[in-house]
Design a protein around this motif. Sequence first.
Motif, PDB file in Angstrom:
ATOM      1  N   TYR A 182      -3.835 -21.929  62.929  1.00 34.32           N
ATOM      2  CA  TYR A 182      -4.210 -21.925  61.509  1.00 34.32           C
ATOM      3  C   TYR A 182      -4.539 -20.508  61.025  1.00 34.32           C
ATOM      4  O   TYR A 182      -4.107 -20.083  59.947  1.00 34.32           O
ATOM      5  CB  TYR A 182      -5.401 -22.853  61.286  1.00 34.32           C
ATOM      6  N   SER A 183      -5.282 -19.757  61.809  1.00 26.15           N
ATOM      7  CA  SER A 183      -5.723 -18.424  61.388  1.00 26.15           C
ATOM      8  C   SER A 183      -4.572 -17.424  61.332  1.00 26.15           C
ATOM      9  O   SER A 183      -4.671 -16.396  60.652  1.00 26.15           O
ATOM     10  CB  SER A 183      -6.798 -17.905  62.356  1.00 26.15           C
ATOM     11  N   GLU A 184      -3.471 -17.692  62.014  1.00 25.09           N
ATOM     12  CA  GLU A 184      -2.380 -16.720  62.126  1.00 25.09           C
ATOM     13  C   GLU A 184      -1.477 -16.692  60.901  1.00 25.09           C
ATOM     14  O   GLU A 184      -0.631 -15.798  60.781  1.00 25.09           O
ATOM     15  CB  GLU A 184      -1.533 -17.020  63.361  1.00 25.09           C
TER      16      GLU A 184
ATOM     17  N   GLY B 180      11.885 -41.503  61.584  1.00 30.21           N
ATOM     18  CA  GLY B 180      11.940 -40.462  62.626  1.00 30.21           C
ATOM     19  C   GLY B 180      11.302 -39.162  62.258  1.00 30.21           C
ATOM     20  O   GLY B 180      11.454 -38.166  62.984  1.00 30.21           O
ATOM     21  N   GLY B 181      10.579 -39.102  61.156  1.00 30.48           N
ATOM     22  CA  GLY B 181       9.947 -37.869  60.740  1.00 30.48           C
ATOM     23  C   GLY B 181       8.784 -37.473  61.640  1.00 30.48           C
ATOM     24  O   GLY B 181       8.182 -38.311  62.320  1.00 30.48           O
ATOM     25  N   LYS B 182       8.478 -36.169  61.641  1.00 33.20           N
ATOM     26  CA  LYS B 182       7.380 -35.638  62.446  1.00 33.20           C
ATOM     27  C   LYS B 182       6.416 -34.862  61.546  1.00 33.20           C
ATOM     28  O   LYS B 182       6.831 -34.201  60.580  1.00 33.20           O
ATOM     29  CB  LYS B 182       7.907 -34.682  63.522  1.00 33.20           C
ATOM     30  N   TYR B 183       5.112 -34.979  61.876  1.00 33.81           N
ATOM     31  CA  TYR B 183       4.094 -34.172  61.198  1.00 33.81           C
ATOM     32  C   TYR B 183       3.732 -33.010  62.120  1.00 33.81           C
ATOM     33  O   TYR B 183       3.372 -33.204  63.294  1.00 33.81           O
ATOM     34  CB  TYR B 183       2.860 -35.004  60.885  1.00 33.81           C
ATOM     35  N   GLN B 184       3.846 -31.808  61.596  1.00 28.51           N
ATOM     36  CA  GLN B 184       3.556 -30.607  62.381  1.00 28.51           C
ATOM     37  C   GLN B 184       2.264 -29.983  61.871  1.00 28.51           C
ATOM     38  O   GLN B 184       2.108 -29.726  60.676  1.00 28.51           O
ATOM     39  CB  GLN B 184       4.705 -29.612  62.262  1.00 28.51           C
ATOM     40  N   ILE B 185       1.341 -29.726  62.797  1.00 28.25           N
ATOM     41  CA  ILE B 185       0.044 -29.169  62.439  1.00 28.25           C
ATOM     42  C   ILE B 185      -0.218 -27.910  63.264  1.00 28.25           C
ATOM     43  O   ILE B 185       0.492 -27.643  64.248  1.00 28.25           O
ATOM     44  CB  ILE B 185      -1.086 -30.200  62.667  1.00 28.25           C
ATOM     45  N   PRO B 186      -1.190 -27.089  62.890  1.00 28.84           N
ATOM     46  CA  PRO B 186      -1.474 -25.869  63.661  1.00 28.84           C
ATOM     47  C   PRO B 186      -1.690 -26.174  65.144  1.00 28.84           C
ATOM     48  O   PRO B 186      -2.229 -27.219  65.508  1.00 28.84           O
ATOM     49  CB  PRO B 186      -2.752 -25.331  63.007  1.00 28.84           C
TER      50      PRO B 186
ATOM     51  N   MET C 234      -1.370 -20.972  49.532  1.00 29.54           N
ATOM     52  CA  MET C 234      -0.368 -19.982  49.950  1.00 29.54           C
ATOM     53  C   MET C 234      -0.103 -20.023  51.450  1.00 29.54           C
ATOM     54  O   MET C 234       1.035 -19.912  51.913  1.00 29.54           O
ATOM     55  CB  MET C 234      -0.808 -18.580  49.524  1.00 29.54           C
ATOM     56  N   HIS C 235      -1.178 -20.190  52.234  1.00 24.13           N
ATOM     57  CA  HIS C 235      -0.996 -20.160  53.692  1.00 24.13           C
ATOM     58  C   HIS C 235      -0.062 -21.262  54.178  1.00 24.13           C
ATOM     59  O   HIS C 235       0.599 -21.138  55.206  1.00 24.13           O
ATOM     60  CB  HIS C 235      -2.357 -20.257  54.399  1.00 24.13           C
ATOM     61  N   GLY C 236       0.023 -22.377  53.433  1.00 20.20           N
ATOM     62  CA  GLY C 236       0.926 -23.453  53.827  1.00 20.20           C
ATOM     63  C   GLY C 236       2.372 -23.035  53.737  1.00 20.20           C
ATOM     64  O   GLY C 236       3.176 -23.336  54.628  1.00 20.20           O
TER      65      GLY C 236
ATOM     66  N   GLN D 248       7.329 -32.480  58.306  1.00 20.17           N
ATOM     67  CA  GLN D 248       6.377 -32.178  57.237  1.00 20.17           C
ATOM     68  C   GLN D 248       5.209 -31.420  57.861  1.00 20.17           C
ATOM     69  O   GLN D 248       4.580 -31.882  58.820  1.00 20.17           O
ATOM     70  CB  GLN D 248       5.866 -33.454  56.568  1.00 20.17           C
ATOM     71  N   GLN D 249       4.963 -30.212  57.371  1.00 19.87           N
ATOM     72  CA  GLN D 249       3.872 -29.394  57.896  1.00 19.87           C
ATOM     73  C   GLN D 249       2.579 -29.688  57.151  1.00 19.87           C
ATOM     74  O   GLN D 249       2.582 -29.903  55.931  1.00 19.87           O
ATOM     75  CB  GLN D 249       4.196 -27.907  57.749  1.00 19.87           C
ATOM     76  N   LYS D 250       1.476 -29.704  57.896  1.00 22.35           N
ATOM     77  CA  LYS D 250       0.158 -29.865  57.293  1.00 22.35           C
ATOM     78  C   LYS D 250      -0.802 -28.855  57.906  1.00 22.35           C
ATOM     79  O   LYS D 250      -1.392 -29.080  58.966  1.00 22.35           O
ATOM     80  CB  LYS D 250      -0.352 -31.293  57.492  1.00 22.35           C
ATOM     81  N   PHE D 251      -0.896 -27.688  57.250  1.00 18.81           N
ATOM     82  CA  PHE D 251      -1.848 -26.657  57.680  1.00 18.81           C
ATOM     83  C   PHE D 251      -3.073 -26.767  56.774  1.00 18.81           C
ATOM     84  O   PHE D 251      -3.214 -26.054  55.769  1.00 18.81           O
ATOM     85  CB  PHE D 251      -1.212 -25.276  57.566  1.00 18.81           C
ATOM     86  N   VAL D 252      -3.936 -27.730  57.109  1.00 21.77           N
ATOM     87  CA  VAL D 252      -5.099 -28.022  56.269  1.00 21.77           C
ATOM     88  C   VAL D 252      -6.355 -27.982  57.122  1.00 21.77           C
ATOM     89  O   VAL D 252      -6.407 -28.611  58.186  1.00 21.77           O
ATOM     90  CB  VAL D 252      -4.970 -29.409  55.600  1.00 21.77           C
ATOM     91  N   ALA D 253      -7.371 -27.241  56.653  1.00 19.47           N
ATOM     92  CA  ALA D 253      -8.651 -27.185  57.364  1.00 19.47           C
ATOM     93  C   ALA D 253      -9.769 -27.841  56.571  1.00 19.47           C
ATOM     94  O   ALA D 253     -10.830 -28.155  57.118  1.00 19.47           O
ATOM     95  CB  ALA D 253      -9.018 -25.740  57.675  1.00 19.47           C
ATOM     96  N   ALA D 254      -9.528 -28.070  55.290  1.00 18.07           N
ATOM     97  CA  ALA D 254     -10.573 -28.650  54.435  1.00 18.07           C
ATOM     98  C   ALA D 254     -10.921 -30.055  54.909  1.00 18.07           C
ATOM     99  O   ALA D 254     -10.061 -30.834  55.325  1.00 18.07           O
ATOM    100  CB  ALA D 254     -10.089 -28.691  52.988  1.00 18.07           C
ATOM    101  N   GLY D 255     -12.200 -30.389  54.830  1.00 18.03           N
ATOM    102  CA  GLY D 255     -12.659 -31.727  55.209  1.00 18.03           C
ATOM    103  C   GLY D 255     -12.910 -31.881  56.692  1.00 18.03           C
ATOM    104  O   GLY D 255     -13.431 -32.907  57.128  1.00 18.03           O
ATOM    105  N   GLY D 256     -12.558 -30.899  57.490  1.00 17.70           N
ATOM    106  CA  GLY D 256     -12.834 -30.956  58.922  1.00 17.70           C
ATOM    107  C   GLY D 256     -12.107 -32.068  59.649  1.00 17.70           C
ATOM    108  O   GLY D 256     -12.569 -32.538  60.686  1.00 17.70           O
ATOM    109  N   ARG D 257     -10.937 -32.472  59.144  1.00 22.10           N
ATOM    110  CA  ARG D 257     -10.204 -33.581  59.774  1.00 22.10           C
ATOM    111  C   ARG D 257      -8.929 -33.094  60.448  1.00 22.10           C
ATOM    112  O   ARG D 257      -8.058 -33.892  60.773  1.00 22.10           O
ATOM    113  CB  ARG D 257      -9.897 -34.648  58.725  1.00 22.10           C
ATOM    114  N   PHE D 258      -8.787 -31.784  60.603  1.00 17.39           N
ATOM    115  CA  PHE D 258      -7.638 -31.199  61.299  1.00 17.39           C
ATOM    116  C   PHE D 258      -6.304 -31.609  60.672  1.00 17.39           C
ATOM    117  O   PHE D 258      -5.296 -31.755  61.355  1.00 17.39           O
ATOM    118  CB  PHE D 258      -7.649 -31.584  62.790  1.00 17.39           C
ATOM    119  N   GLY D 259      -6.291 -31.803  59.362  1.00 17.31           N
ATOM    120  CA  GLY D 259      -5.070 -32.149  58.657  1.00 17.31           C
ATOM    121  C   GLY D 259      -4.728 -33.621  58.653  1.00 17.31           C
ATOM    122  O   GLY D 259      -3.738 -34.025  58.031  1.00 17.31           O
ATOM    123  N   LEU D 260      -5.526 -34.469  59.318  1.00 16.94           N
ATOM    124  CA  LEU D 260      -5.205 -35.893  59.383  1.00 16.94           C
ATOM    125  C   LEU D 260      -5.325 -36.556  58.017  1.00 16.94           C
ATOM    126  O   LEU D 260      -4.571 -37.487  57.682  1.00 16.94           O
ATOM    127  CB  LEU D 260      -6.101 -36.589  60.401  1.00 16.94           C
ATOM    128  N   GLY D 261      -6.252 -36.102  57.198  1.00 10.92           N
ATOM    129  CA  GLY D 261      -6.391 -36.650  55.853  1.00 10.92           C
ATOM    130  C   GLY D 261      -5.153 -36.350  55.021  1.00 10.92           C
ATOM    131  O   GLY D 261      -4.653 -37.214  54.274  1.00 10.92           O
TER     132      GLY D 261
END
Length: 494
Positions: free
Chosen positions: A217-219, A153-159, A79-81, A124-137
């Motif tokens: 991420y927490s917000e 030309g796409g961008k990956y957006q992370i927390p 849901m948080h994504g 493309q957003q990646k709000f992922v904390a699982a695995g401790g890889r800061f969304g890189l996985g």
Amino acid sequence: MTSDAATLTSDAATLGKSNQEQAVAAWVNYLNQLRLENLLSALNRQDVNLLDALASLHDAMRRIDLEVVAANRGGVKGMHGFIAEVAEVGLGNARSQILGNGPVYQWVNDNGPVDLMRGGVEIQQKFVAAGGRFGLGAIAEHLEKYPDFVENGGKYQIPRDHFEVIRKLHAMPREDAGKLLTLGGDGPSLKDWNRIHAFFDEGSVGIESLEPSHLEYSEVQKGAYSATLETEEGSLRSTDQSLRGDAYQESRPTLREGTKATLAAAAIEGGTALALAVVEKRRAGKHLRDFTGGDWADIAGEGGFGVAKGGVRGFSIYWLTNFTATSAAVASSIVTAAFGVAEQANKLRRGEIDELEFIENAELVCLETAVSALSSCVGQALIPVPVLGAVIGNTVGIIMYKTVSSSLSQREASLIAQYLSEQRALDEQLAAEYQELIDKLDARMSDYLGLLERAFSPDLEVALLGSVELALDLGVASEEVLDSDEKVLAYFLD
């Protein structure tokens, strides 16, 4: 030159000078008006900007409530994504709109390879904390499914907080990582450094293809997004107030603009004085080729004096119109009247006129400047064209004033002179009577103070007699005054 021709020449020169003075005032007023109009325009635009920004934020809150949380979209883990996607659109658009730049984000919302669009850039957003890889996985998985995403030309957006860690560790050399990072514990570890460098060394994605979200991420968690957006609303209002303050500061009078007004007024008045001095010499019968060094010196002196007067006029009008409640036309007339009265004062000191002539001439100067100010104000109101309206109004008003004042017959002028003489005689009579009354009042007050002093004397016998005198002086009936032993005993005992 005949007396009529000389009068017409003098009137024309006076009218030209008056028009030049009011033109300078109108120009300064135009500068002031431009600043005020720019301020009002900026404040009106900011009203719209604030409304648009808050609307984007409130719309994001509504969509999260209804389309994500109420619909349980993404479930507990995902849901948080979706909250992050909607919040990024609302917050990013609001921050752009508060600056007057319009919305920049669109929510794609189709569960496809693109979550957001920003100015033609796919995100493309990646709000992922699982695995401790800061969304890189998660980024690697997405890239396997859509290998052309970055190339197109796409961008990956992370927390934002994840991006800061990745950026810091990516820039840290291996030797520094071995010294500064630990194998575990709180904060970035050597293991994190190895994972991040392994990801980028693989070469599929460069760090330039990553960008931070406005949010951490927490917000964007289910229990936190409301507070996050409410805090952002407060930040938007603070930004709005700051922008309004900036607009106000930009609209304030400045030393630079005041200097510009001073120099322009000095140049205009100096040029006018120079031209009038040359015309005066020519009307005296001299050709330009016959001007002597003394003539040119006189002309230069008039021009220099005009420059000085113009500088004082420009600075004074700018100051009066910006720091006091004075219109430009009135400010110019105040300066003109001050110069005129100062000239009459110099003549009085040199003995060229007496005190009565000084007062009459000063009154005439103030009257003419008042007519000029009123005419310019009316002309500017009727013809709302900068400078032109003031000049036309001043011209019409001065001509009408001169026509009326010059149309008085000898008999009417004599009547006015007789009236002034009678007024002066009446003033002298009233002044004498006033002084006589003041003298009587002083004498009466002296007697009254003497009575008070005796009535309140520390000597009881003197005070008793003084009280009797004071009561009689104030109009108390003699039979009611306790001025004998019999009256005192009767008053207290009967």
